[in-house]
Design a protein around this motif. Structure first.
Motif, PDB file in Angstrom:
ATOM      1  N   ALA A   1      12.526  24.813 -25.008  1.00 34.60           N
ATOM      2  CA  ALA A   1      11.410  25.696 -25.644  1.00 34.60           C
ATOM      3  C   ALA A   1      10.937  25.112 -27.018  1.00 34.60           C
ATOM      4  O   ALA A   1      10.023  25.076 -27.355  1.00 34.60           O
ATOM      5  CB  ALA A   1      11.777  27.158 -25.350  1.00 34.60           C
ATOM      6  N   ASP A   2      12.268  25.003 -27.696  1.00 33.61           N
ATOM      7  CA  ASP A   2      11.868  24.637 -29.360  1.00 33.61           C
ATOM      8  C   ASP A   2      11.279  23.422 -29.405  1.00 33.61           C
ATOM      9  O   ASP A   2      10.554  23.294 -30.413  1.00 33.61           O
ATOM     10  CB  ASP A   2      13.242  24.750 -29.828  1.00 33.61           C
ATOM     11  CG  ASP A   2      13.958  25.964 -30.161  1.00 33.61           C
ATOM     12  OD1 ASP A   2      13.164  26.854 -29.863  1.00 33.61           O
ATOM     13  OD2 ASP A   2      15.234  25.854 -30.250  1.00 33.61           O
ATOM     14  N   GLU A   3      11.197  22.552 -28.516  1.00 39.32           N
ATOM     15  CA  GLU A   3      10.527  21.052 -28.393  1.00 39.32           C
ATOM     16  C   GLU A   3       9.225  21.278 -27.946  1.00 39.32           C
ATOM     17  O   GLU A   3       8.336  20.378 -27.996  1.00 39.32           O
ATOM     18  CB  GLU A   3      11.573  20.024 -27.569  1.00 39.32           C
ATOM     19  CG  GLU A   3      12.693  20.002 -28.520  1.00 39.32           C
ATOM     20  CD  GLU A   3      13.588  18.806 -27.622  1.00 39.32           C
ATOM     21  OE1 GLU A   3      13.027  18.082 -26.806  1.00 39.32           O
ATOM     22  OE2 GLU A   3      14.823  18.568 -27.849  1.00 39.32           O
ATOM     23  N   ILE A   4       8.939  22.464 -27.263  1.00 35.35           N
ATOM     24  CA  ILE A   4       7.423  22.355 -26.588  1.00 35.35           C
ATOM     25  C   ILE A   4       6.653  23.087 -27.750  1.00 35.35           C
ATOM     26  O   ILE A   4       6.286  24.303 -27.900  1.00 35.35           O
ATOM     27  CB  ILE A   4       7.371  23.435 -25.452  1.00 35.35           C
ATOM     28  CG1 ILE A   4       8.523  22.707 -24.484  1.00 35.35           C
ATOM     29  CG2 ILE A   4       6.109  23.645 -24.859  1.00 35.35           C
ATOM     30  CD1 ILE A   4       8.618  23.710 -23.218  1.00 35.35           C
ATOM     31  N   ILE A   5       6.051  22.267 -28.432  1.00 33.21           N
ATOM     32  CA  ILE A   5       5.120  22.747 -29.820  1.00 33.21           C
ATOM     33  C   ILE A   5       4.038  21.894 -29.971  1.00 33.21           C
ATOM     34  O   ILE A   5       3.690  20.795 -29.298  1.00 33.21           O
ATOM     35  CB  ILE A   5       5.880  22.643 -31.030  1.00 33.21           C
ATOM     36  CG1 ILE A   5       6.493  21.183 -31.233  1.00 33.21           C
ATOM     37  CG2 ILE A   5       7.270  23.580 -31.037  1.00 33.21           C
ATOM     38  CD1 ILE A   5       7.248  20.981 -32.752  1.00 33.21           C
ATOM     39  N   SER A   6       2.990  22.497 -30.733  1.00 33.04           N
ATOM     40  CA  SER A   6       1.700  21.784 -30.766  1.00 33.04           C
ATOM     41  C   SER A   6       2.068  20.643 -32.136  1.00 33.04           C
ATOM     42  O   SER A   6       2.888  20.551 -32.635  1.00 33.04           O
ATOM     43  CB  SER A   6       0.628  22.816 -31.163  1.00 33.04           C
ATOM     44  OG  SER A   6       0.892  23.327 -32.533  1.00 33.04           O
ATOM     45  N   MET A   7       0.931  19.749 -32.393  1.00 32.08           N
ATOM     46  CA  MET A   7       1.155  19.050 -33.324  1.00 32.08           C
ATOM     47  C   MET A   7       1.306  19.518 -34.700  1.00 32.08           C
ATOM     48  O   MET A   7       1.487  18.970 -35.828  1.00 32.08           O
ATOM     49  CB  MET A   7       0.064  17.975 -33.373  1.00 32.08           C
ATOM     50  CG  MET A   7      -1.245  18.433 -33.567  1.00 32.08           C
ATOM     51  SD  MET A   7      -2.645  17.136 -33.670  1.00 32.08           S
ATOM     52  CE  MET A   7      -3.975  18.266 -33.883  1.00 32.08           C
ATOM     53  N   THR A   8       0.772  20.855 -34.810  1.00 30.84           N
ATOM     54  CA  THR A   8       0.837  21.858 -35.945  1.00 30.84           C
ATOM     55  C   THR A   8       2.121  22.558 -36.150  1.00 30.84           C
ATOM     56  O   THR A   8       2.501  23.293 -37.258  1.00 30.84           O
ATOM     57  CB  THR A   8      -0.222  22.448 -36.092  1.00 30.84           C
ATOM     58  OG1 THR A   8      -0.349  23.638 -35.006  1.00 30.84           O
ATOM     59  CG2 THR A   8      -1.519  21.979 -36.492  1.00 30.84           C
ATOM     60  N   GLY A   9       3.123  22.370 -34.964  1.00 27.16           N
ATOM     61  CA  GLY A   9       4.465  23.013 -34.917  1.00 27.16           C
ATOM     62  C   GLY A   9       4.563  24.353 -34.586  1.00 27.16           C
ATOM     63  O   GLY A   9       5.725  24.854 -34.725  1.00 27.16           O
ATOM     64  N   TYR A  10       3.516  24.889 -34.063  1.00 25.80           N
ATOM     65  CA  TYR A  10       3.710  25.988 -33.429  1.00 25.80           C
ATOM     66  C   TYR A  10       4.128  26.091 -31.965  1.00 25.80           C
ATOM     67  O   TYR A  10       3.573  25.176 -31.111  1.00 25.80           O
ATOM     68  CB  TYR A  10       2.286  26.899 -33.227  1.00 25.80           C
ATOM     69  CG  TYR A  10       1.722  27.183 -34.649  1.00 25.80           C
ATOM     70  CD1 TYR A  10       2.150  28.676 -35.094  1.00 25.80           C
ATOM     71  CD2 TYR A  10       0.881  26.478 -35.403  1.00 25.80           C
ATOM     72  CE1 TYR A  10       1.542  28.821 -36.354  1.00 25.80           C
ATOM     73  CE2 TYR A  10       0.375  26.964 -36.854  1.00 25.80           C
ATOM     74  CZ  TYR A  10       0.881  28.055 -37.116  1.00 25.80           C
ATOM     75  OH  TYR A  10       0.497  28.633 -38.323  1.00 25.80           O
ATOM     76  N   LYS A  11       4.870  27.061 -31.501  1.00 29.54           N
ATOM     77  CA  LYS A  11       5.498  26.927 -30.201  1.00 29.54           C
ATOM     78  C   LYS A  11       4.412  27.354 -28.985  1.00 29.54           C
ATOM     79  O   LYS A  11       3.543  28.351 -29.620  1.00 29.54           O
ATOM     80  CB  LYS A  11       6.507  28.010 -29.890  1.00 29.54           C
ATOM     81  CG  LYS A  11       7.929  27.572 -30.639  1.00 29.54           C
ATOM     82  CD  LYS A  11       9.015  28.728 -30.590  1.00 29.54           C
ATOM     83  CE  LYS A  11      10.198  28.159 -31.242  1.00 29.54           C
ATOM     84  NZ  LYS A  11      11.245  29.101 -30.708  1.00 29.54           N
ATOM     85  N   LEU A  12       4.313  26.592 -28.025  1.00 33.54           N
ATOM     86  CA  LEU A  12       3.369  26.877 -26.987  1.00 33.54           C
ATOM     87  C   LEU A  12       3.671  28.039 -25.855  1.00 33.54           C
ATOM     88  O   LEU A  12       2.902  28.341 -25.351  1.00 33.54           O
ATOM     89  CB  LEU A  12       2.808  25.771 -26.248  1.00 33.54           C
ATOM     90  CG  LEU A  12       2.382  24.500 -27.232  1.00 33.54           C
ATOM     91  CD1 LEU A  12       2.281  23.176 -26.555  1.00 33.54           C
ATOM     92  CD2 LEU A  12       1.093  25.026 -28.019  1.00 33.54           C
ATOM     93  N   GLN A  13       4.814  28.353 -25.831  1.00 39.11           N
ATOM     94  CA  GLN A  13       5.171  29.305 -24.837  1.00 39.11           C
ATOM     95  C   GLN A  13       4.749  30.525 -24.633  1.00 39.11           C
ATOM     96  O   GLN A  13       4.695  31.309 -23.898  1.00 39.11           O
ATOM     97  CB  GLN A  13       6.826  29.168 -24.760  1.00 39.11           C
ATOM     98  CG  GLN A  13       7.370  28.057 -23.926  1.00 39.11           C
ATOM     99  CD  GLN A  13       8.755  28.280 -23.585  1.00 39.11           C
ATOM    100  OE1 GLN A  13       9.603  29.056 -24.357  1.00 39.11           O
ATOM    101  NE2 GLN A  13       9.322  27.640 -22.733  1.00 39.11           N
TER     102      GLN A  13
END
Length: 292
Positions: free
Chosen positions: A71-83
């Motif tokens: 889950a920590d690697e599922i982020i947008s290009m701005t660094g926000y988590k997507l989950q």
């Protein structure tokens, strides 16, 4: 030389050939200018499509070649988590299709990929000698006393082979794999007598993310950029739980520039005060704030 009839000493024909060559070069230049305009006019649209892919989630974002992505690697290009997104694993599909049901948007994407894979797999199924022979034998056995049905039945059997292979491809794509674009005997994965079972993830391949990017780019280049931008705004609005129509955007720009003063020092030295600068440059500070 063809236009001159081989007579290079004929000045009139030589000038005519040079004129035609010049016209050909101008036509080529005009064509290249046209290509350049196409790229220039649509480059912004391609950037928007890439923004959507980098900022929002999609169906296989948590899969990578059969493995779950942390889950920590599922982020947008701005660094926000997507989950935490409201339409997690279906945002890009919404931007593409616009249906209020995430399930429908994902299903439309998968079915489109299925159709493309079915077509590409049919190329192999209709040209591989072993599949053609087996399909013909099966069709003859099924047709029995109606041999005129053999060509139709054979085509259906071959499409059946392609369908089984496509189902295998789709499962691999849903698991985060890339699937071989054009199949060969080495990349045909479903079991067929006489055809060795291969690896359908060989390169060159396309995965779900890459198919989605292609679909978005095609839509943007087809002139649907306004619709896609509106859907991107929908995704932003629902995620931040704020009405964008009531919001404001402000841009602040600050620039510090040094301008080289080739002649300014000489002119200022002629006055009473002198230049009083450590070098031959003059600092300029620019500030601007834009709001809308």
């Amino acid at each position: 030389m063809t236009d001159n009839g081989g007579k290079v000493d004929d000045r009139s024909k030589r000038k005519n050939a040079i004129a035609k060559f010049k016209q050909s070069m101008e036509a080529s230049a005009n064509f290249l200018d046209g290509v350049s305009r196409i790229v220039k006019d649509n480059l912004e649209n391609l950037y928007v499509a890439e923004y959507a892919m980098q900022m929002f989630s999609y169906y296989t974002i948590d899969k990578n070649k059969g493995e779950d992505v942390p889950a920590d690697e599922i982020i947008s290009m701005t660094g926000y988590k997507l989950q935490d997104r409201k339409a997690y694993k279906a945002e890009v599909e919404y931007i593409l299709w616009g249906n209020s049901s995430s399930k429908t948007n994902v299903r439309n994407t998968v079915m489109t990929i299925f159709g493309i894979r079915m077509l590409l797999n049919s190329f192999f199924a209709f040209t591989n000698p072993d599949i053609v022979r087996m399909s013909n034998e099966a069709a003859m056995a099924i047709a029995g006393p109606a041999p005129y049905l053999v060509p139709i039945l054979q085509a259906l059997v071959q499409l059946g082979f392609a369908g089984v292979e496509t189902a295998n491809d789709i499962q691999k794509i849903k698991d985060g794999y890339g699937v071989t674009i054009i199949k060969t005997s080495e990349s045909w994965a479903s079991i067929i007598i006489g055809v060795s079972q291969g690896d359908n993830t060989q390169e060159p391949s396309l995965n779900y993310r890459e198919f989605l990017r292609i679909f978005l780019n095609i839509n943007m280049l087809a002139g649907k950029e306004g619709t896609k931008l509106a859907r991107i705004a929908d995704c932003i609005q629902i995620n931040i739980d704020y009405d964008l129509l009531k919001g404001y955007t402000m841009l602040a720009l600050e620039a510090r520039v040094k301008s080289r003063t080739t002649f300014m020092r000489k002119l200022s030295d002629m006055g009473a005060g002198g230049w009083n600068q450590p070098d031959d440059t003059y600092p300029i500070l620019y500030q601007s704030i834009l709001g809308y």
